[in-house]
Design an enzyme around this catalytic site. Structure first.
Site, PDB file in Angstrom:
ATOM      1  N   HIS A 152      -6.156   7.116  -7.711  1.00  0.00           N
ATOM      2  CA  HIS A 152      -6.327   7.701  -6.389  1.00  0.00           C
ATOM      3  C   HIS A 152      -5.900   9.165  -6.338  1.00  0.00           C
ATOM      4  O   HIS A 152      -4.990   9.577  -7.054  1.00  0.00           O
ATOM      5  CB  HIS A 152      -5.518   6.914  -5.350  1.00  0.00           C
ATOM      6  CG  HIS A 152      -5.790   5.451  -5.382  1.00  0.00           C
ATOM      7  ND1 HIS A 152      -4.797   4.512  -5.286  1.00  0.00           N
ATOM      8  CD2 HIS A 152      -6.951   4.749  -5.504  1.00  0.00           C
ATOM      9  CE1 HIS A 152      -5.323   3.295  -5.347  1.00  0.00           C
ATOM     10  NE2 HIS A 152      -6.625   3.419  -5.479  1.00  0.00           N
ATOM     11  N   LYS A 175       3.116  14.115  -5.656  1.00  0.00           N
ATOM     12  CA  LYS A 175       3.754  12.799  -5.593  1.00  0.00           C
ATOM     13  C   LYS A 175       4.921  12.753  -6.560  1.00  0.00           C
ATOM     14  O   LYS A 175       4.833  13.276  -7.673  1.00  0.00           O
ATOM     15  CB  LYS A 175       2.787  11.683  -6.022  1.00  0.00           C
ATOM     16  CG  LYS A 175       1.640  11.417  -5.111  1.00  0.00           C
ATOM     17  CD  LYS A 175       0.798  10.273  -5.677  1.00  0.00           C
ATOM     18  CE  LYS A 175      -0.450  10.045  -4.864  1.00  0.00           C
ATOM     19  NZ  LYS A 175      -1.290   8.991  -5.460  1.00  0.00           N
ATOM     20  N   TYR A 203       7.041   5.942  -3.678  1.00  0.00           N
ATOM     21  CA  TYR A 203       6.319   7.199  -3.781  1.00  0.00           C
ATOM     22  C   TYR A 203       6.791   8.145  -2.690  1.00  0.00           C
ATOM     23  O   TYR A 203       6.757   7.784  -1.518  1.00  0.00           O
ATOM     24  CB  TYR A 203       4.828   7.020  -3.487  1.00  0.00           C
ATOM     25  CG  TYR A 203       4.033   6.090  -4.324  1.00  0.00           C
ATOM     26  CD1 TYR A 203       3.070   6.595  -5.182  1.00  0.00           C
ATOM     27  CD2 TYR A 203       4.161   4.704  -4.210  1.00  0.00           C
ATOM     28  CE1 TYR A 203       2.273   5.741  -5.922  1.00  0.00           C
ATOM     29  CE2 TYR A 203       3.370   3.858  -4.952  1.00  0.00           C
ATOM     30  CZ  TYR A 203       2.429   4.378  -5.799  1.00  0.00           C
ATOM     31  OH  TYR A 203       1.638   3.536  -6.529  1.00  0.00           O
ATOM     32  N   ASP A 254     -10.878  -0.482  -5.853  1.00  0.00           N
ATOM     33  CA  ASP A 254     -10.695   0.331  -7.056  1.00  0.00           C
ATOM     34  C   ASP A 254     -11.817   0.091  -8.067  1.00  0.00           C
ATOM     35  O   ASP A 254     -12.268   1.026  -8.736  1.00  0.00           O
ATOM     36  CB  ASP A 254      -9.335   0.060  -7.696  1.00  0.00           C
ATOM     37  CG  ASP A 254      -8.177   0.622  -6.867  1.00  0.00           C
ATOM     38  OD1 ASP A 254      -8.421   1.463  -5.974  1.00  0.00           O
ATOM     39  OD2 ASP A 254      -7.036   0.213  -7.120  1.00  0.00           O
TER      40      ASP A 254
END
Length: 186
Positions: free
Chosen positions: A65, A75, A135, A171
């Site tokens: 992603h 991130k 995250y 996905d």
């Protein structure tokens, strides 16, 4: 005294972060995030969002992603329980490492994190049951800016360490990279 040791990876801007664990007879403490200390490693701005995932089955793949500008994000990914094979793919237009990937094993035991800059796709494979990730994101999720790569794309040739036992329909439906894919401008 810094609580982090930051190491470069073969992909410019992608950094591996080793957190220092302080402990005594009561247990331990480790700093998960410090904007001041991580600024030199590439973290810019504040934390806009924090996400927590639990992946129940070993072999599961989540990803790959990314968010397109102007919602591109940095991130910082940490593993709180279990172990994962954490992967970042360079999508930056004009980068000498365009479409190359780098992976780090993150676990609760090794106390490492991956600092992923803007212009990278991210995903992981759970190497244990009940793996938990935390995250920190520099930008809030923007559905209209979301992008994804198929984690099984032969052009990426990600060497997942386990057989892929589970992959979400979302996905799995990401298209394979075609010849017209020029990357992300950040």
């Amino acid at each position: 005294m810094s609580r982090f040791t930051v190491s470069d990876t073969p992909l410019h801007g992608l950094r591996q972060v080793q957190r220092q664990r302080l402990g005594d007879s009561r247990g331990s403490l480790s700093r998960l995030f410090c904007a001041e200390e991580l600024f030199a490693a590439g973290w810019v701005g504040s934390i806009a969002q924090i996400n927590h995932t639990v992946t129940t089955r070993a072999g599961t793949v989540r990803g790959m992603h990314f968010q397109r500008p102007p919602h591109a994000e940095i991130k910082l990914v940490s593993c709180l329980r279990g172990e994962v094979f954490d992967v970042a793919v360079d999508l930056r237009t004009g980068s000498p490492t365009f479409l190359q990937w780098h992976a780090v094993r993150l676990s609760a035991e090794n106390n490492q994190a991956l600092l992923i800059p803007q212009g990278f796709a991210h995903g992981f494979q759970s190497l244990t049951d009940n793996a938990e990730l935390l995250y920190c994101h520099s930008a809030a999720y923007a559905p209209a800016a979301e992008g994804g790569l198929n984690p099984m794309d032969e052009r990426l040739a990600i060497a997942w360490p386990l057989s892929v036992t589970e992959l979400s329909a979302r996905d799995a439906q990401h298209a394979m990279i075609g010849p017209s894919f020029t990357g992300v401008v950040v």
